[in-house]
Motif scaffolding. Sequence first.
Motif, PDB file in Angstrom:
ATOM      1  N   SER A   1      -1.113  -2.972 -11.970  1.00 47.21           N
ATOM      2  CA  SER A   1      -1.942  -2.046 -11.202  1.00 47.21           C
ATOM      3  C   SER A   1      -2.654  -1.054 -12.121  1.00 47.21           C
ATOM      4  N   PHE A   2      -1.927  -0.495 -13.079  1.00 45.47           N
ATOM      5  CA  PHE A   2      -2.532   0.424 -14.041  1.00 45.47           C
ATOM      6  C   PHE A   2      -3.641  -0.268 -14.829  1.00 45.47           C
ATOM      7  N   SER A   3      -3.352  -1.476 -15.313  1.00 44.04           N
ATOM      8  CA  SER A   3      -4.322  -2.209 -16.123  1.00 44.04           C
ATOM      9  C   SER A   3      -5.560  -2.574 -15.315  1.00 44.04           C
ATOM     10  N   ALA A   4      -5.345  -3.051 -14.078  1.00 42.84           N
ATOM     11  CA  ALA A   4      -6.472  -3.425 -13.229  1.00 42.84           C
ATOM     12  C   ALA A   4      -7.346  -2.222 -12.911  1.00 42.84           C
ATOM     13  N   TYR A   5      -6.766  -1.040 -12.925  1.00 42.03           N
ATOM     14  CA  TYR A   5      -7.510   0.188 -12.650  1.00 42.03           C
ATOM     15  C   TYR A   5      -8.299   0.651 -13.872  1.00 42.03           C
ATOM     16  N   GLY A   6      -8.019   0.034 -15.011  1.00 42.41           N
ATOM     17  CA  GLY A   6      -8.711   0.400 -16.245  1.00 42.41           C
ATOM     18  C   GLY A   6      -8.000   1.451 -17.062  1.00 42.41           C
ATOM     19  N   MET A   7      -6.741   1.704 -16.766  1.00 41.11           N
ATOM     20  CA  MET A   7      -5.987   2.719 -17.494  1.00 41.11           C
ATOM     21  C   MET A   7      -5.483   2.158 -18.820  1.00 41.11           C
ATOM     22  N   ILE A   8      -5.219   3.049 -19.750  1.00 45.06           N
ATOM     23  CA  ILE A   8      -4.686   2.683 -21.059  1.00 45.06           C
ATOM     24  C   ILE A   8      -3.170   2.792 -21.009  1.00 45.06           C
ATOM     25  N   LEU A   9      -2.474   1.738 -21.377  1.00 45.73           N
ATOM     26  CA  LEU A   9      -1.012   1.735 -21.354  1.00 45.73           C
ATOM     27  C   LEU A   9      -0.462   2.157 -22.711  1.00 45.73           C
ATOM     28  N   ASN A  10       0.400   3.160 -22.699  1.00 46.40           N
ATOM     29  CA  ASN A  10       1.041   3.657 -23.914  1.00 46.40           C
ATOM     30  C   ASN A  10       2.554   3.725 -23.715  1.00 46.40           C
ATOM     31  N   GLN A  11       3.286   3.654 -24.796  1.00 46.82           N
ATOM     32  CA  GLN A  11       4.738   3.861 -24.768  1.00 46.82           C
ATOM     33  C   GLN A  11       5.418   3.001 -23.700  1.00 46.82           C
ATOM     34  N   VAL A  12       5.110   1.722 -23.686  1.00 47.08           N
ATOM     35  CA  VAL A  12       5.739   0.810 -22.720  1.00 47.08           C
ATOM     36  C   VAL A  12       7.119   0.434 -23.232  1.00 47.08           C
ATOM     37  N   SER A  13       8.149   0.737 -22.445  1.00 44.90           N
ATOM     38  CA  SER A  13       9.522   0.440 -22.846  1.00 44.90           C
ATOM     39  C   SER A  13      10.206  -0.422 -21.790  1.00 44.90           C
ATOM     40  N   LEU A  14      10.771  -1.541 -22.231  1.00 46.59           N
ATOM     41  CA  LEU A  14      11.498  -2.432 -21.324  1.00 46.59           C
ATOM     42  C   LEU A  14      12.982  -2.103 -21.280  1.00 46.59           C
ATOM     43  N   ASP A  15      13.405  -1.152 -22.089  1.00 45.62           N
ATOM     44  CA  ASP A  15      14.812  -0.728 -22.100  1.00 45.62           C
ATOM     45  C   ASP A  15      14.859   0.671 -22.708  1.00 45.62           C
ATOM     46  N   LEU A  16      14.530   1.652 -21.900  1.00 46.57           N
ATOM     47  CA  LEU A  16      14.321   3.014 -22.383  1.00 46.57           C
ATOM     48  C   LEU A  16      15.497   3.556 -23.166  1.00 46.57           C
ATOM     49  N   HIS A  17      16.699   3.340 -22.674  1.00 43.57           N
ATOM     50  CA  HIS A  17      17.863   3.962 -23.294  1.00 43.57           C
ATOM     51  C   HIS A  17      18.297   3.281 -24.584  1.00 43.57           C
ATOM     52  N   ARG A  18      17.649   2.182 -24.916  1.00 38.28           N
ATOM     53  CA  ARG A  18      17.865   1.540 -26.215  1.00 38.28           C
ATOM     54  C   ARG A  18      16.629   1.642 -27.083  1.00 38.28           C
ATOM     55  N   SER A  19      15.709   2.485 -26.679  1.00 36.32           N
ATOM     56  CA  SER A  19      14.475   2.682 -27.436  1.00 36.32           C
ATOM     57  C   SER A  19      14.633   3.880 -28.357  1.00 36.32           C
TER      58      SER A  19
ATOM     59  N   LYS B   1       0.811  -1.224   0.000  1.00 34.61           N
ATOM     60  CA  LYS B   1       0.000   0.000   0.000  1.00 34.61           C
ATOM     61  C   LYS B   1       0.841   1.270   0.000  1.00 34.61           C
ATOM     62  N   ARG B   2       2.157   1.126   0.226  1.00 34.53           N
ATOM     63  CA  ARG B   2       3.029   2.298   0.212  1.00 34.53           C
ATOM     64  C   ARG B   2       3.557   2.624  -1.192  1.00 34.53           C
ATOM     65  N   ARG B   3       3.400   1.691  -2.108  1.00 41.06           N
ATOM     66  CA  ARG B   3       3.893   1.912  -3.472  1.00 41.06           C
ATOM     67  C   ARG B   3       3.071   2.993  -4.149  1.00 41.06           C
ATOM     68  N   LEU B   4       3.742   3.898  -4.835  1.00 43.16           N
ATOM     69  CA  LEU B   4       3.054   5.039  -5.432  1.00 43.16           C
ATOM     70  C   LEU B   4       2.197   4.675  -6.629  1.00 43.16           C
ATOM     71  N   THR B   5       2.234   3.403  -7.036  1.00 41.47           N
ATOM     72  CA  THR B   5       1.339   2.945  -8.099  1.00 41.47           C
ATOM     73  C   THR B   5       0.261   2.010  -7.550  1.00 41.47           C
ATOM     74  N   TYR B   6       0.116   1.942  -6.241  1.00 42.69           N
ATOM     75  CA  TYR B   6      -0.963   1.175  -5.620  1.00 42.69           C
ATOM     76  C   TYR B   6      -2.295   1.879  -5.903  1.00 42.69           C
ATOM     77  N   LYS B   7      -3.379   1.121  -5.897  1.00 46.31           N
ATOM     78  CA  LYS B   7      -4.676   1.653  -6.321  1.00 46.31           C
ATOM     79  C   LYS B   7      -5.133   2.867  -5.515  1.00 46.31           C
ATOM     80  N   SER B   8      -4.802   2.935  -4.234  1.00 43.85           N
ATOM     81  CA  SER B   8      -5.241   4.089  -3.446  1.00 43.85           C
ATOM     82  C   SER B   8      -4.538   5.369  -3.905  1.00 43.85           C
ATOM     83  N   PHE B   9      -3.277   5.261  -4.353  1.00 44.31           N
ATOM     84  CA  PHE B   9      -2.595   6.427  -4.911  1.00 44.31           C
ATOM     85  C   PHE B   9      -3.168   6.766  -6.289  1.00 44.31           C
ATOM     86  N   LEU B  10      -3.526   5.746  -7.071  1.00 44.55           N
ATOM     87  CA  LEU B  10      -4.158   6.010  -8.365  1.00 44.55           C
ATOM     88  C   LEU B  10      -5.471   6.758  -8.175  1.00 44.55           C
TER      89      LEU B  10
END
Length: 213
Positions: free
Chosen positions: A165-183, A127-136
Amino acid sequence: MRQRNKPWAEDMFAEHPQFVPANAPERKGNWKEVFENDNPIHLEVGIGKGQFIIGMAKRNPDVNFVGLELSASVMVSALEKLIEEGVTNVRLLNENAQDLTAIFEGDEVNRVYLNFSDPWPKNRHEKRRLTYKSFLDLYRFVMKPDGEVHFKTDNQGLFEYSLHSFSAYGMILNQVSLDLHRSEMENNVMTEYEEKFSAKGSRIYRCEAQFRS
Protein backbone atom coordinates in the motif's frame (compact mmCIF):
# COMPACT_ATOMS: atom_id res chain seq x y z
CA MET A 1 -10.25 -9.76 24.84
CA ARG A 2 -13.19 -7.36 25.06
CA GLN A 3 -12.40 -4.17 26.95
CA ARG A 4 -14.58 -3.60 30.01
CA ASN A 5 -16.86 -0.61 29.53
CA LYS A 6 -16.00 2.37 31.72
CA PRO A 7 -18.97 4.74 31.61
CA TRP A 8 -17.15 7.25 33.79
CA ALA A 9 -14.37 7.73 31.24
CA GLU A 10 -15.84 10.81 29.55
CA ASP A 11 -16.36 12.51 32.90
CA MET A 12 -12.70 11.94 33.67
CA PHE A 13 -11.71 13.41 30.30
CA ALA A 14 -13.71 16.55 31.10
CA GLU A 15 -11.96 16.83 34.48
CA HIS A 16 -8.50 16.94 32.85
CA PRO A 17 -8.65 19.39 29.91
CA GLN A 18 -4.90 19.95 30.22
CA PHE A 19 -4.46 16.42 28.84
CA VAL A 20 -7.72 15.92 26.90
CA PRO A 21 -8.65 19.14 25.05
CA ALA A 22 -12.38 19.47 24.49
CA ASN A 23 -13.87 20.14 21.04
CA ALA A 24 -10.85 18.95 19.07
CA PRO A 25 -12.07 20.33 15.69
CA GLU A 26 -11.98 23.82 17.18
CA ARG A 27 -8.21 23.38 17.65
CA LYS A 28 -7.63 22.81 13.94
CA GLY A 29 -4.70 24.89 12.76
CA ASN A 30 -3.94 26.01 16.32
CA TRP A 31 -2.27 23.04 17.97
CA LYS A 32 0.87 25.05 18.63
CA GLU A 33 -1.27 27.30 20.81
CA VAL A 34 -2.61 24.25 22.65
CA PHE A 35 0.96 23.18 23.49
CA GLU A 36 2.14 26.78 23.86
CA ASN A 37 5.27 26.19 21.76
CA ASP A 38 6.43 25.68 18.17
CA ASN A 39 7.72 22.13 18.58
CA PRO A 40 6.94 19.53 15.90
CA ILE A 41 3.79 17.46 16.31
CA HIS A 42 3.85 13.66 16.22
CA LEU A 43 0.55 11.81 16.06
CA GLU A 44 -0.18 8.24 17.18
CA VAL A 45 -3.34 6.74 15.73
CA GLY A 46 -4.66 4.12 18.15
CA ILE A 47 -2.79 4.65 21.42
CA GLY A 48 -4.17 1.72 23.40
CA LYS A 49 -3.28 2.23 27.05
CA GLY A 50 -0.68 4.85 26.23
CA GLN A 51 2.61 3.12 26.99
CA PHE A 52 4.19 4.02 23.64
CA ILE A 53 3.15 7.66 23.36
CA ILE A 54 4.05 8.45 26.97
CA GLY A 55 7.39 6.67 26.62
CA MET A 56 8.16 8.58 23.43
CA ALA A 57 7.14 11.88 25.02
CA LYS A 58 9.46 11.32 27.97
CA ARG A 59 12.36 10.58 25.63
CA ASN A 60 11.56 13.50 23.33
CA PRO A 61 10.58 16.54 25.41
CA ASP A 62 11.05 18.83 22.38
CA VAL A 63 8.25 17.08 20.45
CA ASN A 64 4.52 17.51 20.99
CA PHE A 65 2.59 14.23 20.93
CA VAL A 66 -1.09 13.84 20.12
CA GLY A 67 -2.74 10.45 20.62
CA LEU A 68 -5.98 9.40 18.95
CA GLU A 69 -8.05 6.57 20.43
CA LEU A 70 -11.55 5.63 19.37
CA SER A 71 -12.41 3.69 22.54
CA ALA A 72 -13.02 5.91 25.56
CA SER A 73 -12.74 2.89 27.87
CA VAL A 74 -9.24 2.22 26.53
CA MET A 75 -8.08 5.82 26.41
CA VAL A 76 -8.96 6.44 30.03
CA SER A 77 -6.20 4.01 31.02
CA ALA A 78 -3.75 6.15 29.03
CA LEU A 79 -5.04 9.26 30.77
CA GLU A 80 -4.55 7.67 34.20
CA LYS A 81 -0.97 6.82 33.24
CA LEU A 82 -0.38 10.31 31.86
CA ILE A 83 -1.61 11.90 35.09
CA GLU A 84 0.60 9.61 37.13
CA GLU A 85 3.69 10.31 35.01
CA GLY A 86 3.04 14.05 34.83
CA VAL A 87 4.23 14.31 31.22
CA THR A 88 3.32 17.72 29.79
CA ASN A 89 3.92 17.27 26.04
CA VAL A 90 1.05 14.81 25.36
CA ARG A 91 -2.58 15.46 24.48
CA LEU A 92 -5.16 12.68 24.08
CA LEU A 93 -8.18 12.77 21.81
CA ASN A 94 -11.15 10.38 21.91
CA GLU A 95 -11.67 10.66 18.15
CA ASN A 96 -11.91 8.60 14.97
CA ALA A 97 -8.97 8.55 12.56
CA GLN A 98 -11.43 9.13 9.72
CA ASP A 99 -11.91 12.64 11.12
CA LEU A 100 -8.25 13.68 10.98
CA THR A 101 -8.78 16.45 8.46
CA ALA A 102 -11.44 17.97 10.71
CA ILE A 103 -8.95 18.06 13.59
CA PHE A 104 -5.70 19.10 11.91
CA GLU A 105 -4.92 21.64 9.24
CA GLY A 106 -2.75 20.73 6.25
CA ASP A 107 0.99 20.46 7.08
CA GLU A 108 0.30 20.60 10.81
CA VAL A 109 1.72 17.17 11.71
CA ASN A 110 5.30 15.97 11.25
CA ARG A 111 4.98 12.24 11.86
CA VAL A 112 2.33 9.54 12.28
CA TYR A 113 2.75 6.35 14.31
CA LEU A 114 0.64 3.25 13.63
CA ASN A 115 1.31 0.56 16.22
CA PHE A 116 -0.33 -2.88 16.18
CA SER A 117 -3.40 -1.68 14.34
CA ASP A 118 -6.36 -4.01 13.84
CA PRO A 119 -5.39 -6.13 10.80
CA TRP A 120 -8.95 -6.51 9.50
CA PRO A 121 -7.92 -9.71 7.68
CA LYS A 122 -11.07 -10.22 5.61
CA ASN A 123 -10.93 -8.73 2.12
CA ARG A 124 -14.28 -7.02 2.53
CA HIS A 125 -12.84 -5.04 5.43
CA GLU A 126 -9.79 -3.76 3.53
CA LYS A 127 -10.96 -0.14 3.66
CA ARG A 128 -10.87 -0.26 7.46
CA ARG A 129 -7.13 -0.93 7.60
CA LEU A 130 -5.21 2.12 8.77
CA THR A 131 -2.73 1.69 5.92
CA TYR A 132 -5.43 1.64 3.21
CA LYS A 133 -5.06 4.37 0.58
CA SER A 134 -7.94 6.49 1.90
CA PHE A 135 -6.21 6.71 5.30
CA LEU A 136 -2.92 7.53 3.56
CA ASP A 137 -4.77 10.42 1.91
CA LEU A 138 -5.70 11.71 5.35
CA TYR A 139 -2.17 11.38 6.71
CA ARG A 140 -0.73 13.12 3.67
CA PHE A 141 -3.11 16.06 4.06
CA VAL A 142 -2.33 16.74 7.72
CA MET A 143 1.43 16.07 7.45
CA LYS A 144 4.38 18.08 6.23
CA PRO A 145 5.33 17.31 2.58
CA ASP A 146 8.10 14.88 3.58
CA GLY A 147 6.30 13.48 6.64
CA GLU A 148 6.80 9.89 7.75
CA VAL A 149 4.52 7.07 8.85
CA HIS A 150 6.20 4.73 11.35
CA PHE A 151 4.44 1.37 11.36
CA LYS A 152 4.79 -1.65 13.68
CA THR A 153 2.82 -4.90 13.78
CA ASP A 154 3.12 -8.55 14.67
CA ASN A 155 0.81 -9.51 11.79
CA GLN A 156 2.79 -10.62 8.74
CA GLY A 157 -0.21 -10.36 6.42
CA LEU A 158 -0.93 -6.78 7.45
CA PHE A 159 2.75 -5.88 7.14
CA GLU A 160 2.99 -7.25 3.60
CA TYR A 161 -0.25 -5.50 2.67
CA SER A 162 0.99 -2.22 4.15
CA LEU A 163 4.34 -2.35 2.34
CA HIS A 164 2.43 -2.78 -0.91
CA SER A 165 0.00 0.00 0.00
CA PHE A 166 2.81 2.42 0.87
CA SER A 167 4.69 1.59 -2.33
CA ALA A 168 1.60 1.86 -4.53
CA TYR A 169 0.98 5.29 -3.02
CA GLY A 170 4.45 6.37 -4.10
CA MET A 171 5.97 6.53 -0.63
CA ILE A 172 9.63 5.85 0.08
CA LEU A 173 10.24 2.82 2.31
CA ASN A 174 13.00 3.15 4.90
CA GLN A 175 14.18 1.03 7.83
CA VAL A 176 12.19 -2.06 6.85
CA SER A 177 12.65 -4.71 9.53
CA LEU A 178 11.27 -8.26 9.38
CA ASP A 179 12.37 -8.97 12.96
CA LEU A 180 12.65 -5.74 14.90
CA HIS A 181 13.89 -7.18 18.17
CA ARG A 182 16.77 -8.93 16.42
CA SER A 183 17.70 -5.86 14.42
CA GLU A 184 20.21 -3.13 15.19
CA MET A 185 17.55 -0.52 15.93
CA GLU A 186 18.22 1.33 19.16
CA ASN A 187 15.90 3.12 21.58
CA ASN A 188 12.80 1.23 20.49
CA VAL A 189 9.83 2.13 22.70
CA MET A 190 7.50 -0.83 23.05
CA THR A 191 3.72 -0.82 23.24
CA GLU A 192 1.78 -3.04 25.62
CA TYR A 193 0.96 -5.41 22.76
CA GLU A 194 4.57 -5.49 21.63
CA GLU A 195 5.77 -6.56 25.05
CA LYS A 196 3.16 -9.31 25.18
CA PHE A 197 3.74 -10.63 21.68
CA SER A 198 7.53 -10.48 21.81
CA ALA A 199 7.54 -12.30 25.16
CA LYS A 200 5.72 -15.13 23.39
CA GLY A 201 8.37 -15.20 20.69
CA SER A 202 6.32 -13.44 18.02
CA ARG A 203 8.23 -11.60 15.33
CA ILE A 204 7.71 -7.83 15.23
CA TYR A 205 7.68 -6.11 11.85
CA ARG A 206 8.48 -2.43 11.38
CA CYS A 207 8.97 0.11 8.62
CA GLU A 208 9.13 3.84 8.01
CA ALA A 209 7.25 5.13 4.97
CA GLN A 210 7.94 8.69 3.82
CA PHE A 211 5.73 10.82 1.60
CA ARG A 212 7.45 12.37 -1.39
CA SER A 213 7.60 16.16 -1.15
